[in-house]
Design an enzyme around this catalytic site. Structure first.
Site: not given
Ligand code: GDP
Ligand code: IMO
Ligand code: MG
Length: 429
Positions: A13, A40, A225
């Site tokens: 992130d 994501g 990741q």
């Protein structure tokens, strides 16, 4: 012309999707090489926000070709849904523009059920996975019993192999974990439908990328990741089951090391983590709320995939220096510097302490992080910096913060991101 690799230097992130979107302007191919829909990646372009889990972030640029490499694990249901929503947002996704490696492994509902059963069985020692079936799918891959995308090219054989796989996992679920078995027949029929839809996208992407590189193309590899979640080099066992570090791009795309040009480390201006595991610079209370945000801004620290509030802390430069080494980082992009605006003082962890001894590097790597962080205090800045586009316009204290990170990591900072939009970026001379 070369292979440039974008990797996260922390626990994920960091803003990799946003950075890949930026760099994809100059790429011909954008390729995901590891992980699955545990990732994501958020990309903001004008009034549109894309939340991508499997499709490489660079495909929003119409001139690029997206590749999902052999190192990725693919949930066909999620991928098809993502193709649909991305298309609905106006991005053309066709089997010509998105190529899927025949050697990528498939995530099935049986893997999801196993992920949940194992997390429950771990109890207090749970990893806090995204429950997307990632670990079990990679387990089957390394145990040489997995299903690869190429199996979809023969639908009859696919149905047979798929059903046998669900039945095999059902035995584990019921006997080992006392969980409910899955309906193997119904799931097989459903996945046969998905296989039919995905067949045109499948091919040998390694050959394709190698050919493109020989012909002078620019390939941008997009890591999912981050370094500290790497199976070998992260905070084991609180890691994911793939290789997010730069060398994963070579294995995960089937490319040789001689192609590598830049290795771009994406680093958030502070530190975050989702899930369990050590986090030496973690903060709580008011400062944590300030760094995390309340959830009213799109970039506040709540997981893109799971919605979980992210744990937050100060930048850890011991771990950053480690990430620079493990990945061979050639340049850094710092993201979310704007989030630090308004904090009176900033802290960077510059060393660890244990038993009155100081360590500026990690004796056993990040598996053992049972140390007290030592901080350096730096003055913050008041002003909103989201509208700034030039290095010289940044407050002196912001410049000093960045220069300090650069010095400690031993790698130059080339870009600083001050917002999620494409143009909210500052080039560093
Ligand atoms: P990734 O998994 O590394 O791609 O990162 P995520 O997309 O999960 O999380 C990064 C979040 O921060 C997204 O919502 C981005 O739109 C946002 N973001 C990225 N860079 C910046 C920045 O410089 N400033 C702000 N405010 N938000 C950013
Ligand atoms: P992106 O690409 C942050 C974390 C999970 C958990 C651990 C293992 O968006 O940066 P897994 O489901 O992979 O078996 O979970 O890894 N994790 C992530 N954390 N960003 C991600 O991806 C992550 N993908 C997995 O929270 O701690
Ligand atoms: Mg993310």
């Amino acid at each position: 012309m070369a292979l440039n690799i974008v990797i996260g230097t922390q626990w994920g992130d960091e803003g990799k999707g946003r950075v890949v979107d930026l760099l994809a302007a100059e790429a011909d191919y954008v390729a995901r090489y590891n992980g699955g829909d545990n990732a994501g990646h958020t990309v903001t372009v004008g009034d549109k926000t894309f939340k991508l889990h499997l499709i490489p972030s660079g495909v929003i640029h119409p001139h690029t070709t997206g590749v999902i490499g052999n190192g990725v694990v693919i949930n066909p249901r999620v991928l098809l849904k993502e193709i649909e929503t991305t298309r609905a947002a106006g991005v053309e996704i066709t089997p010509e523009r998105l190529r899927i490696s025949h050697a990528a492994h498939i995530i099935t509902p049986a893997h999801l059920a196993l992920d949940a059963a194992r997390e429950q069985a771990r109890g207090e020692g749970k990893i806090g996975t995204t429950l997307r079936g990632i670990g079990p799918a990679y387990n089957h891959k390394t145990a040489r019993g997995g299903l690869r995308m190429e199996a979809m090219l023969d639908l009859e054989e696919f149905a047979e192999g798929f059903k046998a796989h669900v039945e095999m996992v059902n035995e584990q679920l019921t006997l080992l974990y006392r969980a409910e078995p899955l309906d193997a027949q119904a799931i097989t029929e459903q996945y046969l439908g998905y296989a039919h839809e995905l067949t045109p996208y499948i091919g040998n992407t390694s050959i394709r990328l190698n050919q493109a590189l020989r012909q002078g193309a620019n390939v941008l590899a997009e890591g999912a990741q981050g370094t500290l979640l790497d199976l070998d080099h992260g905070t084991y066992p609180y890691v994911t089951s793939s290789t997010p570090t730069a060398s994963g791009a070579l294995v995960g795309l089937g490319l040789g090391a001689s192609h590598v040009g830049r290795v771009i480390g994406v680093t958030k201006a502070f530190q975050t983590r989702v899930g369990e595991g050590p986090f030496p610079t973690e903060v709580f209370g008011e400062t944590a709320e300030r760094l995390r945000g309340t959830g009213d801004k799109p970039w506040d620290e709540f997981g893109t995939t799971t919605g979980r509030p992210r744990r937050v802390g100060w930048l850890d430069s011991v771990l950053l220096r480690y990430a620079a080494q493990i990945n061979g980082i050639t340049e850094l992009t710092i993201t979310k510097l704007d989030v630090l605006s308004g904090l009176e003082n900033l802290y960077i962890c510059t060393a660890y302490r244990k038993d009155r001894q100081t360590y500026s590097d990690l004796p056993l790597g990040p598996t053992d992080l049972d140390y007290e962080p030592e901080y350096e205090e730096l003055p913050g800045w008041e002003e909103d910096i989201m509208g700034l586009r030039k290095w010289e316009d940044l407050p002196q204290t912001a410049q000093a913060y960045l220069r300090r990170i650069e010095a400690i990591a031993g790698v130059p900072i080339r870009l600083v991101s001050v917002g999620p939009e494409r143009d909210q970026v500052i080039e560093v001379e």
